[in-house]
Each structure stands twice: as structure tokens, then as C-alpha cells.
Motif scaffolding. Structure first.
Motif, PDB file in Angstrom:
ATOM      1  N   VAL A   4       0.868  -1.182   0.000  1.00 24.74           N
ATOM      2  CA  VAL A   4       0.000   0.000   0.000  1.00 24.74           C
ATOM      3  C   VAL A   4       0.905   1.233   0.000  1.00 24.74           C
ATOM      4  CG1 VAL A   4      -1.761   1.318   1.239  1.00 24.74           C
ATOM      5  CG2 VAL A   4      -1.831  -1.177   1.281  1.00 24.74           C
ATOM      6  N   THR A   5       0.678   2.139  -0.970  1.00 25.90           N
ATOM      7  CA  THR A   5       1.503   3.341  -1.084  1.00 25.90           C
ATOM      8  C   THR A   5       0.905   4.471  -0.253  1.00 25.90           C
ATOM      9  OG1 THR A   5       2.093   2.690  -3.338  1.00 25.90           O
ATOM     10  CG2 THR A   5       2.557   4.961  -2.698  1.00 25.90           C
ATOM     11  N   GLN A   6       1.786   5.137   0.517  1.00 24.99           N
ATOM     12  CA  GLN A   6       1.342   6.273   1.324  1.00 24.99           C
ATOM     13  C   GLN A   6       0.734   7.359   0.434  1.00 24.99           C
ATOM     14  OE1 GLN A   6       1.260   6.952   4.617  1.00 24.99           O
ATOM     15  NE2 GLN A   6       1.920   4.870   5.083  1.00 24.99           N
ATOM     16  N   GLY A   7      -0.379   7.945   0.897  1.00 21.83           N
ATOM     17  CA  GLY A   7      -1.025   9.029   0.161  1.00 21.83           C
ATOM     18  C   GLY A   7      -1.926   8.562  -0.963  1.00 21.83           C
ATOM     19  N   SER A   8      -2.059   7.255  -1.138  1.00 24.12           N
ATOM     20  CA  SER A   8      -2.892   6.708  -2.216  1.00 24.12           C
ATOM     21  C   SER A   8      -4.342   6.573  -1.762  1.00 24.12           C
ATOM     22  CB  SER A   8      -2.359   5.340  -2.626  1.00 24.12           C
ATOM     23  OG  SER A   8      -2.526   4.402  -1.556  1.00 24.12           O
ATOM     24  N   PRO A   9      -5.272   6.378  -2.705  1.00 26.37           N
ATOM     25  CA  PRO A   9      -6.677   6.137  -2.334  1.00 26.37           C
ATOM     26  C   PRO A   9      -6.824   4.928  -1.410  1.00 26.37           C
ATOM     27  CG  PRO A   9      -6.529   6.681  -4.656  1.00 26.37           C
ATOM     28  CD  PRO A   9      -5.119   6.529  -4.175  1.00 26.37           C
ATOM     29  N   ALA A  10      -6.043   3.861  -1.672  1.00 26.39           N
ATOM     30  CA  ALA A  10      -6.121   2.658  -0.840  1.00 26.39           C
ATOM     31  C   ALA A  10      -5.679   2.969   0.584  1.00 26.39           C
ATOM     32  CB  ALA A  10      -5.251   1.552  -1.430  1.00 26.39           C
ATOM     33  N   CYS A  11      -4.606   3.759   0.715  1.00 24.26           N
ATOM     34  CA  CYS A  11      -4.103   4.142   2.036  1.00 24.26           C
ATOM     35  C   CYS A  11      -5.138   5.000   2.770  1.00 24.26           C
ATOM     36  CB  CYS A  11      -2.793   4.900   1.891  1.00 24.26           C
ATOM     37  SG  CYS A  11      -2.070   5.423   3.463  1.00 24.26           S
ATOM     38  N   GLY A  12      -5.742   5.935   2.062  1.00 23.15           N
ATOM     39  CA  GLY A  12      -6.748   6.807   2.657  1.00 23.15           C
ATOM     40  C   GLY A  12      -7.987   6.055   3.110  1.00 23.15           C
ATOM     41  N   ALA A  13      -8.287   4.957   2.396  1.00 23.94           N
ATOM     42  CA  ALA A  13      -9.474   4.162   2.750  1.00 23.94           C
ATOM     43  C   ALA A  13      -9.220   3.275   3.958  1.00 23.94           C
ATOM     44  CB  ALA A  13      -9.905   3.302   1.561  1.00 23.94           C
ATOM     45  N   GLY A  14      -7.937   3.079   4.296  1.00 21.46           N
ATOM     46  CA  GLY A  14      -7.613   2.251   5.461  1.00 21.46           C
ATOM     47  C   GLY A  14      -7.110   0.864   5.144  1.00 21.46           C
ATOM     48  N   LEU A  15      -6.870   0.565   3.872  1.00 24.49           N
ATOM     49  CA  LEU A  15      -6.315  -0.740   3.520  1.00 24.49           C
ATOM     50  C   LEU A  15      -4.904  -0.867   4.087  1.00 24.49           C
ATOM     51  CD1 LEU A  15      -7.237  -1.670  -0.188  1.00 24.49           C
ATOM     52  CD2 LEU A  15      -7.809  -2.940   1.885  1.00 24.49           C
ATOM     53  N   ARG A  16      -4.574  -2.075   4.552  1.00 20.07           N
ATOM     54  CA  ARG A  16      -3.250  -2.313   5.106  1.00 20.07           C
ATOM     55  C   ARG A  16      -2.622  -3.534   4.453  1.00 20.07           C
ATOM     56  NH1 ARG A  16      -4.489  -2.122  11.605  1.00 20.07           N
ATOM     57  NH2 ARG A  16      -5.545  -0.092  11.691  1.00 20.07           N
ATOM     58  N   VAL A  17      -1.306  -3.566   4.472  1.00 19.74           N
ATOM     59  CA  VAL A  17      -0.598  -4.740   3.971  1.00 19.74           C
ATOM     60  C   VAL A  17      -0.972  -5.944   4.836  1.00 19.74           C
ATOM     61  CG1 VAL A  17       1.670  -5.825   3.660  1.00 19.74           C
ATOM     62  CG2 VAL A  17       1.341  -3.413   3.069  1.00 19.74           C
ATOM     63  N   GLY A  18      -1.319  -7.050   4.186  1.00 17.92           N
ATOM     64  CA  GLY A  18      -1.725  -8.249   4.914  1.00 17.92           C
ATOM     65  C   GLY A  18      -3.228  -8.440   4.966  1.00 17.92           C
ATOM     66  N   ASP A  19      -3.999  -7.379   4.639  1.00 20.78           N
ATOM     67  CA  ASP A  19      -5.459  -7.521   4.598  1.00 20.78           C
ATOM     68  C   ASP A  19      -5.834  -8.569   3.556  1.00 20.78           C
ATOM     69  OD1 ASP A  19      -5.848  -5.637   6.526  1.00 20.78           O
ATOM     70  OD2 ASP A  19      -6.497  -4.040   5.170  1.00 20.78           O
ATOM     71  N   GLU A  20      -6.769  -9.434   3.926  1.00 21.57           N
ATOM     72  CA  GLU A  20      -7.227 -10.482   3.005  1.00 21.57           C
ATOM     73  C   GLU A  20      -8.641 -10.153   2.537  1.00 21.57           C
ATOM     74  OE1 GLU A  20      -6.686 -13.968   5.469  1.00 21.57           O
ATOM     75  OE2 GLU A  20      -4.733 -14.355   4.558  1.00 21.57           O
ATOM     76  N   LEU A  21      -8.818 -10.056   1.232  1.00 25.43           N
ATOM     77  CA  LEU A  21     -10.094  -9.628   0.657  1.00 25.43           C
ATOM     78  C   LEU A  21     -11.122 -10.752   0.643  1.00 25.43           C
ATOM     79  CD1 LEU A  21      -8.740  -7.667  -2.449  1.00 25.43           C
ATOM     80  CD2 LEU A  21      -9.627  -6.686  -0.341  1.00 25.43           C
ATOM     81  N   ILE A  22     -12.330 -10.427   1.110  1.00 28.75           N
ATOM     82  CA  ILE A  22     -13.456 -11.350   0.953  1.00 28.75           C
ATOM     83  C   ILE A  22     -14.580 -10.673   0.152  1.00 28.75           C
ATOM     84  CG2 ILE A  22     -12.978 -12.723   3.011  1.00 28.75           C
ATOM     85  CD1 ILE A  22     -15.011 -11.112   4.554  1.00 28.75           C
ATOM     86  N   GLU A  23     -14.419  -9.359  -0.074  1.00 35.21           N
ATOM     87  CA  GLU A  23     -15.387  -8.635  -0.907  1.00 35.21           C
ATOM     88  C   GLU A  23     -14.714  -7.371  -1.429  1.00 35.21           C
ATOM     89  OE1 GLU A  23     -19.731  -7.954   0.205  1.00 35.21           O
ATOM     90  OE2 GLU A  23     -18.891  -5.941   0.427  1.00 35.21           O
ATOM     91  N   PHE A  24     -14.840  -7.165  -2.730  1.00 34.52           N
ATOM     92  CA  PHE A  24     -14.296  -5.951  -3.350  1.00 34.52           C
ATOM     93  C   PHE A  24     -15.325  -5.482  -4.375  1.00 34.52           C
ATOM     94  CE2 PHE A  24     -11.876  -3.247  -6.086  1.00 34.52           C
ATOM     95  CZ  PHE A  24     -10.861  -2.720  -5.307  1.00 34.52           C
ATOM     96  N   GLY A  25     -16.184  -4.547  -3.967  1.00 35.26           N
ATOM     97  CA  GLY A  25     -17.282  -4.148  -4.842  1.00 35.26           C
ATOM     98  C   GLY A  25     -18.191  -5.336  -5.085  1.00 35.26           C
ATOM     99  N   SER A  26     -18.392  -5.673  -6.353  1.00 37.17           N
ATOM    100  CA  SER A  26     -19.258  -6.804  -6.709  1.00 37.17           C
ATOM    101  C   SER A  26     -18.511  -8.139  -6.713  1.00 37.17           C
ATOM    102  CB  SER A  26     -19.873  -6.564  -8.094  1.00 37.17           C
ATOM    103  OG  SER A  26     -18.854  -6.413  -9.070  1.00 37.17           O
ATOM    104  N   VAL A  27     -17.192  -8.080  -6.518  1.00 40.12           N
ATOM    105  CA  VAL A  27     -16.399  -9.313  -6.507  1.00 40.12           C
ATOM    106  C   VAL A  27     -16.351  -9.890  -5.094  1.00 40.12           C
ATOM    107  CG1 VAL A  27     -14.138 -10.333  -7.024  1.00 40.12           C
ATOM    108  CG2 VAL A  27     -14.975  -8.403  -8.379  1.00 40.12           C
TER     109      VAL A  27
END
Length: 212
Positions: A131-154
Motif C-alpha cells: 500500500v503506497t502512502q497518500g494513495s486512495p487505498a491508504c486513505g481508505a484504510g487498507l493495510r498490507v496483509g489484509d485479506e479480501l473477501i469482498e471488493f465491490g461486486s467481486v
């Protein structure tokens, strides 16, 4: 002393307010004892000094009635003081025991909740490995190691490859996406809006698939 309530076993519960009330009673008793000692001091006698003269007559230089009343009251109040101190000690013991039991129940409940959550959580399909500092993902609270179980419609059921996520991102530029991850064994939800920023892409994070 009347306590504030009963627990599930029907025993009286001790609260900090009960302990404060007992301490207040103790302080009041100590004030009364001090007042009676002041009476004795004013008469120039102590708790055990003689109240008769050498010939066996009541001393003329003291108020015998006041002294006897003060001595008797001090004796009674000292017994009350001893009893209230024992009550305070017992109340503190019960209070601490109750708090310890509550902590145990809370910890057991938290463990049970965590176990239930682990059982009901769907298996993740991808993991965030950068996750890059200052990015949309960083601002949303995503962290390295997070495991996705839902991403939008996916989600876990329909995920096939990373192209599924890329497609959702491209079609959702400027629109918030609901993202659900597993973090430290617990489910966490956040809103991620794909958008242009100073870095590459629309998210600013790297996602890799989890092969099972």
C-alpha cells in the motif's frame, strides 16, 4: 448494610458506591470518637484516669457524668469502628472478586465471538501485499496483509482472477466501493474510491490472489 443489587446467583452485589458509603460511615465514627476524646481532654482526664479523689469521693474538678458518658461512648464507637473496618475489607474483597469474574466473562465472551466470527467468515480470495502512502487505498484504510473477501461486486463466490478486480476498478472511477477484508482474524469493512492521484493506477496498492 444494604447493597445495590443481586447477581444471577441471588447474592448481594458490591459496587464502588457501597464501598464509598462504608468509608463515609467510618469517617463519621472517627469524627465522633475524636469529639469524645476532646471532651475528656477538656476535663483534663484520659480514658482510664480515676474519677474519685484519695478519699473515694467523686472528683470536684471534673464533670464525672460527662467523663463517664464520653468514655462509654468511645468504647461503643471503637467497637463500631472495628466492625465497619471489617465490613470495608469484606466489601473490597467482594468488589475485586466481582471485577475479576467480570473480566473473565468478558474475555471468554470475546474469545467466543472471535471463534464464531472465524467460523462464519468466508475464505479470502486475494491479499494486499503493498500500500503506497497518500494513495486512495491508504486513505481508505487498507493495510498490507489484509485479506479480501469482498471488493465491490467481486466476492469469494464469483472471483476468478485479478482481472475481475481490475474491471470493477475501471468501471468505478470516482465512485465508492465497499471493501471487506479479514484483518487479525476479524472482519473489517471500508469504503474505497478508485481515483487519479499522484502515483500509478487508481488505487495505489498491490493485490495478489490467494491460491487454495
Amino acid at each position: 448494610m444494604k447493597m445495590t443489587g443481586e447477581n444471577s446467583a441471588g447474592e448481594l452485589k458490591i459496587t464502588m458506591e457501597d464501598v464509598k458509603n462504608l468509608v463515609k460511615k467510618k469517617d463519621e465514627i472517627e469524627e465522633q470518637i475524636k469529639a469524645y476524646y476532646d471532651v475528656l481532654a477538656d476535663q483534663g482526664v484520659g480514658v482510664e484516669g480515676p474519677l474519685v479523689d484519695a478519699e473515694g469521693f467523686p472528683r470536684a474538678d471534673v464533670n464525672v457524668y460527662h467523663v463517664r458518658t464520653a468514655r462509654h461512648s468511645i468504647s461503643c464507637l471503637q467497637n463500631d469502628h472495628k466492625a465497619i473496618m471489617e465490613e470495608i475489607e469484606e466489601a473490597l474483597h467482594k468488589l475485586h472478586a466481582g471485577e475479576k469474574a467480570k473480566r473473565g466473562r468478558d474475555e471468554a465472551g470475546a474469545q467466543e465471538e472471535a471463534m464464531e466470527q472465524q467460523v462464519t467468515l468466508p475464505p479470502p480470495f486475494a491479499r494486499v501485499d503493498a500500500v503506497t502512502q497518500g494513495s486512495p487505498a491508504c486513505g481508505a484504510g487498507l493495510r498490507v496483509g489484509d485479506e479480501l473477501i469482498e471488493f465491490g461486486s467481486v466476492n469469494t463466490e464469483n472471483f476468478q482472477n485479478l482481472q475481475n478486480i481490475a474491471s470493477v476498478v475501471q468501471h468505478s472511477e470516482g465512485k465508492p466501493l465497499s471493501v471487506t477484508v479479514i484483518r487479525d482474524g476479524k472482519k473489517a469493512q471500508m469504503s474505497l474510491t478508485p481515483q487519479r492521484w499522484s502515483g500509478r493506477g487508481l488505487l495505489g496498492c498491490n493485490i495478489v490472489p490467494i491460491h487454495r
